[in-house]
Design a protein around this motif. Structure first.
Motif, mmCIF file in Angstrom:
data_model
loop_
_atom_site.group_PDB
_atom_site.id
_atom_site.type_symbol
_atom_site.label_atom_id
_atom_site.label_comp_id
_atom_site.label_asym_id
_atom_site.label_seq_id
_atom_site.Cartn_x
_atom_site.Cartn_y
_atom_site.Cartn_z
ATOM 1 N N TYR A 168 24.839 -78.194 -2.904
ATOM 2 C CA TYR A 168 24.801 -76.957 -3.691
ATOM 3 C C TYR A 168 25.908 -76.100 -3.108
ATOM 4 O O TYR A 168 25.734 -75.525 -2.020
ATOM 5 N N THR A 215 22.813 -81.046 0.778
ATOM 6 C CA THR A 215 21.351 -81.122 0.615
ATOM 7 C C THR A 215 20.810 -82.542 0.754
ATOM 8 O O THR A 215 19.798 -82.764 1.399
ATOM 9 N N ARG A 261 8.150 -81.791 3.863
ATOM 10 C CA ARG A 261 7.885 -80.357 3.883
ATOM 11 C C ARG A 261 8.703 -79.629 2.814
ATOM 12 O O ARG A 261 9.629 -80.184 2.241
ATOM 13 N N ASN A 262 8.375 -78.367 2.595
ATOM 14 C CA ASN A 262 9.088 -77.553 1.610
ATOM 15 C C ASN A 262 10.563 -77.478 1.941
ATOM 16 O O ASN A 262 10.935 -77.303 3.110
ATOM 17 N N GLY A 263 11.393 -77.637 0.916
ATOM 18 C CA GLY A 263 12.824 -77.415 1.083
ATOM 19 C C GLY A 263 13.607 -78.583 1.652
ATOM 20 O O GLY A 263 14.799 -78.448 1.929
ATOM 21 N N VAL A 264 12.990 -79.747 1.827
ATOM 22 C CA VAL A 264 13.731 -80.879 2.408
ATOM 23 C C VAL A 264 14.603 -81.603 1.375
ATOM 24 O O VAL A 264 15.404 -82.467 1.749
ATOM 25 N N GLY A 265 14.425 -81.272 0.088
ATOM 26 C CA GLY A 265 15.292 -81.865 -0.927
ATOM 27 C C GLY A 265 14.595 -82.820 -1.900
ATOM 28 O O GLY A 265 15.261 -83.573 -2.613
ATOM 29 N N LYS A 266 13.274 -82.764 -1.977
ATOM 30 C CA LYS A 266 12.538 -83.681 -2.853
ATOM 31 C C LYS A 266 12.878 -83.449 -4.329
ATOM 32 O O LYS A 266 13.185 -84.388 -5.068
ATOM 33 N N THR A 267 12.824 -82.187 -4.742
ATOM 34 C CA THR A 267 13.136 -81.869 -6.139
ATOM 35 C C THR A 267 14.605 -82.172 -6.436
ATOM 36 O O THR A 267 14.937 -82.708 -7.502
ATOM 37 N N THR A 268 15.463 -81.857 -5.488
ATOM 38 C CA THR A 268 16.893 -82.131 -5.666
ATOM 39 C C THR A 268 17.127 -83.624 -5.893
ATOM 40 O O THR A 268 17.920 -84.018 -6.754
ATOM 41 N N GLN A 316 8.945 -80.025 -11.716
ATOM 42 C CA GLN A 316 8.061 -79.167 -10.935
ATOM 43 C C GLN A 316 7.844 -77.865 -11.708
ATOM 44 O O GLN A 316 8.783 -77.295 -12.255
ATOM 45 N N GLU A 318 5.481 -83.075 -8.095
ATOM 46 C CA GLU A 318 4.271 -82.359 -7.689
ATOM 47 C C GLU A 318 3.316 -82.053 -8.858
ATOM 48 O O GLU A 318 3.025 -80.890 -9.143
ATOM 49 N N GLN A 375 2.725 -83.639 -2.266
ATOM 50 C CA GLN A 375 2.451 -83.270 -0.876
ATOM 51 C C GLN A 375 0.987 -83.443 -0.519
ATOM 52 O O GLN A 375 0.622 -83.356 0.645
#
Ligand SMILES: Nc1ncnc2c1ncn2[C@@H]1O[C@H](COP(=O)(O)OP(=O)(O)OP(=O)(O)O)[C@@H](O)[C@H]1O
Ligand SMILES: [Mg+2]
Length: 236
Positions: A11, A16, A35-42, A88, A163, A196
């Motif tokens: 980004y 990322t 965990r949150n923000g590790v890049g799963k959605t990306t 998501q 999720e 998660q």
């Protein structure tokens, strides 16, 4: 079904996804955790073409068409190749009826069929009961079922869900889990899931992949997801 190889995504200046390798075997449910923000959605967006990647390969094979490299394909083309996506946060259209929400998914069908497959209503009877209700008037769980139904109208071969259990009452979460198993066992789909919730992953997934800071750090059969791995990578 899908082989992700050395994927790098940025980004702007922010790196990322880092040389990310991941296998999604056919006929199974692979669950990406982290965990949150590790890049799963990306990662899921990169597979769908919603974010551009800097380098790497997405080798997709759906059986009939042989192997196709996805990174240069447009978003619509990836849907036409049989990849369904449930983002998501659901992103349904609140002012459209349930039926019209489902219909929006039909545009991505390769064969031009304009009818919502009966199977969608069979898997989610609530969508039939509420087909004239506005999407925004459904409960969170029903909206999630609608979002999954909309991804299923193209009769995908690979279903990707981000999720699906987030913020949803437990009975609907387990209904969704059961539908995922039905899609795999009865319809021959392959599922790539971000989730998660540990009990959900343990009950419905076949394989797990744990991500940390943009790369996979562990993977295996779901039975191998040890307390130690959870402690190390999933608890905050
Ligand atoms: N559009 C964007 N522009 C810039 N940075 C972004 C963008 N979207 C996400 N990021 C950043 O990229 C990183 C990965 O985000 P991503 O949404 O993929 O994480 P995630 O693992 O899905 O998190 P969550 O569990 O909260 O859903 C985060 O640091 C996030 O802030
Ligand atoms: Mg996410």
């Amino acid at each position: 079904m899908l082989a992700i190889e050395k994927l790098n995504q940025f980004y702007g200046e922010s790196h990322t996804l880092w040389d990310l390798d991941l296998e999604v075997p056919a006929g199974q449910c692979t669950c990406v955790m982290g965990r949150n923000g590790v890049g799963k959605t990306t990662l899921l967006k990169a597979v769908m073409g919603e974010v551009a990647v800097k380098s790497g390969a997405l080798r997709y094979s759906s059986g009939d068409a042989g192997e196709i490299e996805l990174t240069q394909k447009a978003v619509e083309e990836r849907s036409r190749l049989g990849i369904g996506y449930v983002p998501q946060g659901r992103q349904i259209f609140p002012l459209l009826t349930v039926e019209d929400n489902l219909r929006t998914g039909l545009a991505a069908r390769q064969d031009g069929v304009k009818k919502i497959p009966e199977r969608v209503y069979e898997l989610f009877p609530v969508l039939k009961e509420m087909k004239n209700r506005r999407g925004g008037d459904l409960s969170g769980g029903q909206q999630q079922q609608l979002a999954i139904g909309r991804a299923l109208v193209i009769e995908p071969k690979l279903l990707i869900l981000d999720e699906p259990g987030e913020g949803i009452q437990p009975n609907i979460v387990s209904q969704i889990g059961q539908v995922i198993r039905q899609l795999i066992n009865e319809d021959g789909l392959t599922v790539l899931l971000v989730e998660q919730k540990l009990p959900f992953a343990r009950k419905y997934a076949d394989r797990f992949v744990i991500m940390d800071r943009g790369r996979p750090v562990a993977n295996g059969d779901i039975g191998e997801l040890s307390d130690e791995l959870i402690q190390q990578h999933l608890t905050v």
